[in-house]
Scaffold this motif. Structure first.
Motif, PDB file in Angstrom:
ATOM      1  N   TRP A  48       0.816  -1.211   0.000  1.00  0.00           N
ATOM      2  CA  TRP A  48       0.000   0.000   0.000  1.00  0.00           C
ATOM      3  C   TRP A  48       0.855   1.269   0.000  1.00  0.00           C
ATOM      4  N   GLN A  49       1.989   1.195  -0.668  1.00  0.00           N
ATOM      5  CA  GLN A  49       2.839   2.350  -0.904  1.00  0.00           C
ATOM      6  C   GLN A  49       3.341   2.278  -2.331  1.00  0.00           C
ATOM      7  N   VAL A  50       3.348   3.419  -3.012  1.00  0.00           N
ATOM      8  CA  VAL A  50       3.815   3.444  -4.398  1.00  0.00           C
ATOM      9  C   VAL A  50       5.296   3.110  -4.426  1.00  0.00           C
ATOM     10  N   LYS A  51       5.652   2.172  -5.303  1.00  0.00           N
ATOM     11  CA  LYS A  51       7.022   1.681  -5.369  1.00  0.00           C
ATOM     12  C   LYS A  51       7.853   2.534  -6.323  1.00  0.00           C
ATOM     13  N   ALA A  52       9.053   2.927  -5.876  1.00  0.00           N
ATOM     14  CA  ALA A  52       9.994   3.639  -6.746  1.00  0.00           C
ATOM     15  C   ALA A  52      10.364   2.734  -7.924  1.00  0.00           C
ATOM     16  N   PRO A  53      10.618   3.287  -9.101  1.00  0.00           N
ATOM     17  CA  PRO A  53      10.751   4.717  -9.413  1.00  0.00           C
ATOM     18  C   PRO A  53       9.426   5.404  -9.754  1.00  0.00           C
ATOM     19  N   TYR A  54       8.300   4.724  -9.513  1.00  0.00           N
ATOM     20  CA  TYR A  54       6.999   5.315  -9.829  1.00  0.00           C
ATOM     21  C   TYR A  54       6.647   6.384  -8.804  1.00  0.00           C
ATOM     22  N   HIS A  69      -1.534   3.581 -18.883  1.00  0.00           N
ATOM     23  CA  HIS A  69      -1.851   4.893 -18.322  1.00  0.00           C
ATOM     24  C   HIS A  69      -2.048   4.723 -16.818  1.00  0.00           C
ATOM     25  N   ARG A  70      -1.234   5.403 -16.031  1.00  0.00           N
ATOM     26  CA  ARG A  70      -1.322   5.274 -14.574  1.00  0.00           C
ATOM     27  C   ARG A  70      -2.001   6.502 -13.984  1.00  0.00           C
ATOM     28  N   CYS A  71      -2.892   6.255 -13.012  1.00  0.00           N
ATOM     29  CA  CYS A  71      -3.689   7.306 -12.371  1.00  0.00           C
ATOM     30  C   CYS A  71      -3.475   7.244 -10.868  1.00  0.00           C
ATOM     31  N   PRO A  72      -3.405   8.383 -10.194  1.00  0.00           N
ATOM     32  CA  PRO A  72      -3.098   8.389  -8.760  1.00  0.00           C
ATOM     33  C   PRO A  72      -4.198   7.744  -7.923  1.00  0.00           C
ATOM     34  N   VAL A  73      -3.808   7.326  -6.718  1.00  0.00           N
ATOM     35  CA  VAL A  73      -4.726   6.668  -5.799  1.00  0.00           C
ATOM     36  C   VAL A  73      -4.376   7.103  -4.379  1.00  0.00           C
ATOM     37  N   LEU A  74      -5.394   7.310  -3.550  1.00  0.00           N
ATOM     38  CA  LEU A  74      -5.169   7.686  -2.151  1.00  0.00           C
ATOM     39  C   LEU A  74      -4.771   6.453  -1.343  1.00  0.00           C
ATOM     40  N   SER A  90     -11.061   6.282  -4.745  1.00  0.00           N
ATOM     41  CA  SER A  90     -10.195   7.339  -5.280  1.00  0.00           C
ATOM     42  C   SER A  90      -9.655   6.954  -6.651  1.00  0.00           C
ATOM     43  N   PHE A  91      -9.281   5.686  -6.821  1.00  0.00           N
ATOM     44  CA  PHE A  91      -8.800   5.259  -8.138  1.00  0.00           C
ATOM     45  C   PHE A  91      -9.922   5.312  -9.171  1.00  0.00           C
ATOM     46  N   ALA A  92     -11.129   4.911  -8.786  1.00  0.00           N
ATOM     47  CA  ALA A  92     -12.256   4.983  -9.722  1.00  0.00           C
ATOM     48  C   ALA A  92     -12.475   6.416 -10.195  1.00  0.00           C
TER      49      ALA A  92
END
Length: 417
Positions: A48-54, A69-74, A90-92
């Protein structure tokens, strides 16, 4: 050849769960000559944490011929309670404009949504209608049932009624539903879904990559696992649905048996709590996820795979790690109620014990150690692994996505391989 737009919260390069399978599905459709675009989140599961290098923002990349296509998420590290609702919602929301734009600009023939998360379904259905595309839902997890079964959303009557009403409305809108087990298909029929729309195709395993290997003593040394121990391995997500407390408590029961050692590999929201629970146990070691390239050798370090599961989630999910376990050619011990699909599927190929019962698991491990892994169990394990062959699954999925909606097997649910 078709244009396929995949809408999924989880995708490559996530190493476990839905992301692993959806990423492989996208790659396989490209291998078959189809054009593929994906609307997804940055890789974040299971920690549940965005992995580097993203970074947690909008971006576009190319991977194995697919446009992603990547979209942010809470997100936050402790994803319990209402946050298990906030993150997919949030992703939706962030993915909605991207999904509609790609549907209108690219004009796909198929819009494929992966559950979880079903919150993407309304916009994806609208996008499919706008593009004149077929709408397909790939049910990897009965998300709503599981959320209440494991306590993420409590048991509030109004919230539950609203959630199931939303689910029924979404399911009714899809042209085709693909799910991964017969029991999940039965649940979907109970929700009012027509069998004509459904296809059952189990998750797969790449038998050319994961295969039986001799005991990997060098890798044991590298990982700090005892060379002479009977190693019981869990590898996968460490979350509430897995019920891994039972493994730690079984290790506590067996802590004075110097022959047995437990390795728990993976990440997830329950890991910190599980590590605390295992403090002071000399026979437990926590390991990070291993790279996919090294997965065959890693699975070859163990003497026994352990697959725990909460009783309440028994037929709501079918563990994604099962294929790799079978393909590795090692014995398996499973916590599952008699009569659940997992227990029935593994009959003759695994030791089945009562779920959430540490003493039952400890006794079962001792039985496995004493009995060894006989030729009949080895043959049954190999036969089940072949039933999960990646090429067969991809051919069936391609047919399910593209064939007329009269059932990929003449109007019936595809029989289990």
């Amino acid at each position: 050849m078709a244009k396929i737009l995949i809408v999924a919260m989880n995708y490559t390069p996530e190493l476990t769960g839905c992301g692993q399978y959806t990423g492989d599905l996208g790659a396989a459709m490209r291998e078959k000559g189809h054009e593929v675009e994906v609307v997804t989140a940055p890789p974040h599961y299971p920690g549940w944490q965005v992995k580097a290098p993203y970074r947690n923002r909008y971006s576009t990349e190319q991977f194995k011929g697919a446009t992603i296509h990547r979209c942010p998420v809470l997100l936050r590290q402790k994803m319990g309670g209402i946050w298990r609702l906030i993150a997919p919602v949030s992703f939706a929301l962030t993915s909605a404009p991207k999904t509609l734009w790609r549907a209108l600009a690219w004009r796909p023939e198929v819009v494929l949504v992966v559950e979880p998360t079903l919150f993407c379904a309304p916009v994806a259905l609208l996008a499919a209608k706008a593009a004149g595309a077929r709408s397909v839902l790939h049910v990897q997890d009965l998300e709503v049932d599981a959320a209440f079964a494991v306590g993420h959303l409590g048991s509030a009557g109004l919230l539950k009624r609203l959630a199931f009403a939303f689910e029924r409305a979404c399911l009714a809108g899809f042209d085709r539903i693909v799910t991964i087990s017969n029991r999940m298909a039965e649940r979907l029929r109970e929700k009012g879904l027509s069998q004509d729309k459904m296809v059952v195709i189990r998750n797969w395993v790449d038998l050319d990559h994961i295969r039986p290997l001799p005991r990997q003593t060098d890798y044991r040394t590298e990982l700090g696992l005892p060379q002479d121990a009977y190693v019981v391995l869990y590898s996968g997500n460490i979350g509430p649905k897995q019920g891994l407390d039972v493994v730690v408590e079984a290790a506590r029961i067996l802590k004075d048996d110097g022959r047995i050692f437990f390795a728990i590999a993976g990440e997830g929201p329950s890991k910190a709590e599980l590590v605390t629970r295992a403090e002071g146990l000399p026979n437990v070691r926590f390991l990070p996820f291993q790279p996919y390239e090294r997965l065959p050798a890693f699975l070859g370090t163990c003497d026994l795979h352990v697959l725990p599961q909460l009783a309440s989630a028994g037929d709501l999910v079918l563990p994604s790690k099962l294929g790799g376990m079978l393909a590795s050619g090692r014995p398996i011990i499973v916590g599952a109620e008699a009569g659940t699909e997992l227990a029935v599927f593994l009959d003759g190929a695994a030791t089945i014990v009562a779920p959430e019962q540490p003493q039952a698991l400890a006794d079962g491990i001792l039985e496995c150690l004493a009995a060894g892994f006989g030729p009949e169990a080895q043959a049954r394990t190999a036969a089940l692994a072949r039933k999960l062959s990646r090429p067969d699954a991809m051919n069936e999925l391609e047919a399910a996505f593209l064939s007329p909606v009269t059932g990929a097997a003449g109007g019936d649910v595809v029989p289990q391989r």
